[in-house]
Design a protein around this motif. Structure first.
Motif, PDB file in Angstrom:
ATOM      1  N   GLY A 164      39.784  34.355  48.721  1.00 38.60           N
ATOM      2  CA  GLY A 164      40.211  33.253  49.901  1.00 38.60           C
ATOM      3  C   GLY A 164      39.968  32.028  49.020  1.00 38.60           C
ATOM      4  O   GLY A 164      38.927  31.687  48.208  1.00 38.60           O
ATOM      5  N   VAL A 165      40.836  30.831  49.380  1.00 40.03           N
ATOM      6  CA  VAL A 165      41.049  29.681  48.643  1.00 40.03           C
ATOM      7  C   VAL A 165      39.964  29.072  48.944  1.00 40.03           C
ATOM      8  O   VAL A 165      39.641  28.068  48.258  1.00 40.03           O
ATOM      9  CB  VAL A 165      42.355  29.001  49.325  1.00 40.03           C
ATOM     10  N   ALA A 166      38.999  28.903  50.102  1.00 41.94           N
ATOM     11  CA  ALA A 166      38.258  28.023  50.535  1.00 41.94           C
ATOM     12  C   ALA A 166      36.835  28.566  50.056  1.00 41.94           C
ATOM     13  O   ALA A 166      35.799  28.040  50.573  1.00 41.94           O
ATOM     14  CB  ALA A 166      38.159  27.777  52.003  1.00 41.94           C
ATOM     15  N   GLY A 167      36.611  29.414  49.231  1.00 44.00           N
ATOM     16  CA  GLY A 167      35.382  29.899  48.525  1.00 44.00           C
ATOM     17  C   GLY A 167      34.503  30.959  49.559  1.00 44.00           C
ATOM     18  O   GLY A 167      33.581  31.546  49.114  1.00 44.00           O
ATOM     19  N   VAL A 168      35.392  31.505  50.640  1.00 37.65           N
ATOM     20  CA  VAL A 168      34.887  32.612  51.470  1.00 37.65           C
ATOM     21  C   VAL A 168      35.817  33.644  51.479  1.00 37.65           C
ATOM     22  O   VAL A 168      37.171  33.404  50.979  1.00 37.65           O
ATOM     23  CB  VAL A 168      34.375  32.243  52.703  1.00 37.65           C
ATOM     24  N   PRO A 169      35.627  34.973  51.640  1.00 44.04           N
ATOM     25  CA  PRO A 169      36.692  35.967  51.827  1.00 44.04           C
ATOM     26  C   PRO A 169      37.949  35.579  52.668  1.00 44.04           C
ATOM     27  O   PRO A 169      37.770  34.934  53.928  1.00 44.04           O
ATOM     28  CB  PRO A 169      36.089  37.289  52.162  1.00 44.04           C
ATOM     29  N   ALA A 170      39.213  35.729  52.164  1.00 43.09           N
ATOM     30  CA  ALA A 170      40.168  35.485  52.956  1.00 43.09           C
ATOM     31  C   ALA A 170      40.263  36.240  54.259  1.00 43.09           C
ATOM     32  O   ALA A 170      39.558  37.229  54.194  1.00 43.09           O
ATOM     33  CB  ALA A 170      41.585  35.823  52.192  1.00 43.09           C
ATOM     34  N   LEU A 171      40.911  35.734  55.129  1.00 41.31           N
ATOM     35  CA  LEU A 171      41.113  36.951  56.393  1.00 41.31           C
ATOM     36  C   LEU A 171      41.749  38.168  56.134  1.00 41.31           C
ATOM     37  O   LEU A 171      42.684  38.215  55.430  1.00 41.31           O
ATOM     38  CB  LEU A 171      41.865  36.071  57.922  1.00 41.31           C
ATOM     39  N   GLY A 172      41.078  39.152  56.319  1.00 39.59           N
ATOM     40  CA  GLY A 172      41.722  40.478  55.915  1.00 39.59           C
ATOM     41  C   GLY A 172      41.201  41.038  54.666  1.00 39.59           C
ATOM     42  O   GLY A 172      41.364  42.058  54.295  1.00 39.59           O
ATOM     43  N   GLU A 173      40.347  39.871  54.017  1.00 35.89           N
ATOM     44  CA  GLU A 173      40.005  40.514  52.526  1.00 35.89           C
ATOM     45  C   GLU A 173      39.121  41.696  52.445  1.00 35.89           C
ATOM     46  O   GLU A 173      39.174  42.824  51.722  1.00 35.89           O
ATOM     47  CB  GLU A 173      39.402  39.218  51.704  1.00 35.89           C
ATOM     48  N   THR A 174      37.967  41.574  53.450  1.00 34.03           N
ATOM     49  CA  THR A 174      36.865  42.691  53.474  1.00 34.03           C
ATOM     50  C   THR A 174      37.709  44.139  53.798  1.00 34.03           C
ATOM     51  O   THR A 174      37.434  44.996  53.082  1.00 34.03           O
ATOM     52  CB  THR A 174      35.947  42.389  54.224  1.00 34.03           C
ATOM     53  N   ALA A 175      38.517  43.951  54.765  1.00 30.35           N
ATOM     54  CA  ALA A 175      39.270  45.158  55.343  1.00 30.35           C
ATOM     55  C   ALA A 175      39.992  45.838  54.165  1.00 30.35           C
ATOM     56  O   ALA A 175      40.134  46.950  54.159  1.00 30.35           O
ATOM     57  CB  ALA A 175      40.112  44.788  56.391  1.00 30.35           C
ATOM     58  N   ALA A 176      40.602  44.836  53.162  1.00 27.73           N
ATOM     59  CA  ALA A 176      41.524  45.441  52.098  1.00 27.73           C
ATOM     60  C   ALA A 176      40.678  45.767  50.929  1.00 27.73           C
ATOM     61  O   ALA A 176      41.218  45.864  49.768  1.00 27.73           O
ATOM     62  CB  ALA A 176      42.615  44.562  51.870  1.00 27.73           C
ATOM     63  N   ASN A 177      39.519  45.961  50.882  1.00 26.29           N
ATOM     64  CA  ASN A 177      38.507  46.026  49.833  1.00 26.29           C
ATOM     65  C   ASN A 177      38.917  46.890  48.751  1.00 26.29           C
ATOM     66  O   ASN A 177      38.561  46.916  47.473  1.00 26.29           O
ATOM     67  CB  ASN A 177      37.099  46.033  50.206  1.00 26.29           C
ATOM     68  N   ASN A 178      39.513  48.263  49.404  1.00 20.16           N
ATOM     69  CA  ASN A 178      39.503  49.322  48.540  1.00 20.16           C
ATOM     70  C   ASN A 178      40.820  49.189  47.516  1.00 20.16           C
ATOM     71  O   ASN A 178      41.147  50.189  46.917  1.00 20.16           O
ATOM     72  CB  ASN A 178      39.582  50.676  49.468  1.00 20.16           C
ATOM     73  N   GLN A 179      41.687  48.080  47.852  1.00 19.54           N
ATOM     74  CA  GLN A 179      42.918  47.828  47.020  1.00 19.54           C
ATOM     75  C   GLN A 179      42.602  46.664  46.348  1.00 19.54           C
ATOM     76  O   GLN A 179      43.626  46.141  45.679  1.00 19.54           O
ATOM     77  CB  GLN A 179      44.055  47.731  47.813  1.00 19.54           C
ATOM     78  N   ILE A 180      41.331  46.273  46.084  1.00 19.58           N
ATOM     79  CA  ILE A 180      40.885  45.076  45.479  1.00 19.58           C
ATOM     80  C   ILE A 180      40.090  45.177  44.297  1.00 19.58           C
ATOM     81  O   ILE A 180      38.848  45.891  44.630  1.00 19.58           O
ATOM     82  CB  ILE A 180      40.695  43.778  46.233  1.00 19.58           C
ATOM     83  N   TYR A 181      40.317  44.936  42.918  1.00 20.85           N
ATOM     84  CA  TYR A 181      39.201  44.926  42.110  1.00 20.85           C
ATOM     85  C   TYR A 181      38.930  43.718  41.700  1.00 20.85           C
ATOM     86  O   TYR A 181      39.600  42.691  41.314  1.00 20.85           O
ATOM     87  CB  TYR A 181      40.095  45.762  40.802  1.00 20.85           C
ATOM     88  N   TYR A 182      37.622  43.421  41.451  1.00 26.88           N
ATOM     89  CA  TYR A 182      37.045  42.091  41.204  1.00 26.88           C
ATOM     90  C   TYR A 182      36.547  42.277  39.689  1.00 26.88           C
ATOM     91  O   TYR A 182      35.664  42.929  39.644  1.00 26.88           O
ATOM     92  CB  TYR A 182      35.758  41.752  42.180  1.00 26.88           C
TER      93      TYR A 182
END
Length: 434
Positions: A164-182
């Motif tokens: 998320g651009v504002a320093g917190v997870p973007a809307l929907g980021e947590t729900a998409a977690n299994n398709q995101i690698y940090y």
């Protein structure tokens, strides 16, 4: 309880944490080292496939080296560039296995809270001579230990920045977690199937992004249906983005940016600038990204190389003086703030710059940089040398900080505009500039 005979707690068994232990032993102090993972330098091992852009000569602490040599260890070729796994195998593991360190190393031991015995943050009386109490979570149990000092070298790798651009997870980021690698996935190894012949977006503009992009470019040669998009928040691409190139004294660091620049110029992947992710939505297994009125659609996987931040939750009862933005010790912040200082180097600093209002408590290593990037291991080694000297009362040694790091070839700093991080000022010059 004899306060003077208590150990010094070291949090983290990475390069800087083990260096701190070595320096404590050299000063006849007893360390107790807590590692949250089940293996030495657990965080380093998570990016073990990544090759460092600093050669062995920059990655070995001198005091730790002497301990190892005394046990028959052979120094690696100092001109070679180890991977994270090689750093552990050839240096950190042998160091951790030295009897005098192994005796004090506790695995699966996560520090969840630090306070003073019988005192909360508000209480003043007797604070400096009251033992620290560390609450430790182990497998199936929680217990407490006492220490006369604490060196927090826990790093930041377990606490990545969100997309998320504002320093917190973007809307929907947590729900998409299994398709995101940090971080930096093992694209050409264990994670190959996750990215081969998929539509992949890399988000970020630092060295971690460069590593991921280069691996994806190689993967695309083997799996031609692999589609790569590079997304960054910055609005424009300039020479500084790719680093100092041939002017970078860390040759491999300079080459990273140059290779990525060539790939962009050749059209090997799509570059999107000025895109700050506000929302992530899922549709039929694909991810769509939104930034204001702009949209990017149809991604199978996202790689978030957006950096890391310190986890300060265990320090809620410790008196801290951290910069409000960088989250590093306040005196250190102006030297590393990426808004003002784009160098990969940093001016000399040690115990005086790192000390906190809480007596005998220090944050060192990557965590001492807060949210700022470009930390080098050699910086952490000099930090702990100075800190340990201060803890034993040798303030002359603590103040004689010498830190000479390779120049990046690119530097923008509040101390002198455009530069190349050339001369390293003395401590007195730093204090005058501050």
């Amino acid at each position: 309880m004899d306060f003077a005979q208590l150990p010094v707690a070291v949090i983290g068994s990475g390069p800087v944490g083990l260096a701190a232990a070595a320096h404590l032993l050299a000063r006849n102090e007893t360390p107790i080292i807590f590692e949250a993972g089940s293996r030495v330098a657990d965080s380093v091992q998570r990016w073990g496939h990544v090759r460092l852009f600093s050669a062995w000569e920059f990655n070995i602490d001198p005091v730790a080296e002497q301990l190892l040599i005394g046990a028959g260890w052979q120094t690696p070729n100092l001109a070679e560039f180890p991977t994270g796994a090689e750093l552990v195998r050839d240096y950190l593991q042998p160091l951790a296995q030295l009897p005098q360190i192994q005796l004090h190393l506790k695995f699966n031991s996560k520090v969840v809270a630090i306070t003073r015995l019988g005192l909360d943050k508000l209480k003043n009386a007797g604070r400096a001579t009251t033992p620290f109490v560390l609450t430790i979570e182990t497998v199936g149990a929680t217990h407490q230990i006492y220490a006369k000092a604490v060196i927090d070298a826990s790093g930041t790798y377990r606490n990545p920045n969100p997309l998320g651009v504002a320093g917190v997870p973007a809307l929907g980021e947590t729900a998409a977690n299994n398709q995101i690698y940090y971080g930096i996935p093992d694209i050409l190894g264990n994670d190959r199937a996750r990215y081969a012949n998929r539509s992949v977006a890399v988000v970020g503009s630092g060295h971690s992004a460069f590593n991921a992009l280069l691996d994806l470019a190689e993967l695309a040669e083997q799996a031609p249906e692999t589609s790569v998009t590079w997304i960054m928040r910055r609005g424009q691409v300039d020479a500084a983005l790719y680093g100092g190139g041939a002017n970078d004294q860390l040759v491999q660091r300079g080459l990273l940016g140059g290779r990525v620049e060539q790939l962009v110029a050749s059209g090997r992947f799509k570059l999107v600038t000025g895109f700050g992710i506000e929302r992530i939505t899922q549709a039929e297994g694909k991810l769509d990204l939104q930034a204001g009125e702009r949209q990017l659609t149809g991604f199978d996987q996202l790689i978030a190389t957006t950096g890391f931040r310190p986890d300060l939750s265990m320090l809620s009862e410790i008196r801290l003086d951290l910069d409000a933005a960088v989250e590093s010790p306040r005196v250190l912040a102006p030297l590393i703030d990426p808004n003002e200082h784009s160098c990969g180097t940093v001016r000399p600093h040690g115990a005086e710059e790192l000390q906190q209002p809480e007596p005998n408590f220090y944050i060192v290593g990557m965590k001492s940089y807060g949210r700022a990037p470009t930390f080098l291991m050699r910086t952490g080694y000099e930090q702990v040398r100075s800190v340990v000297a201060a803890l034993v009362g040798d303030w002359q040694a603590a103040r004689e900080v010498q830190l000479v790091l390779p120049e990046t070839g690119v530097c923008k700093t509040q101390f002198g505009g455009e530069a190349c991080c050339g001369t390293t000022p003395t401590r007195s010059e730093i204090l005058l500039q501050l």
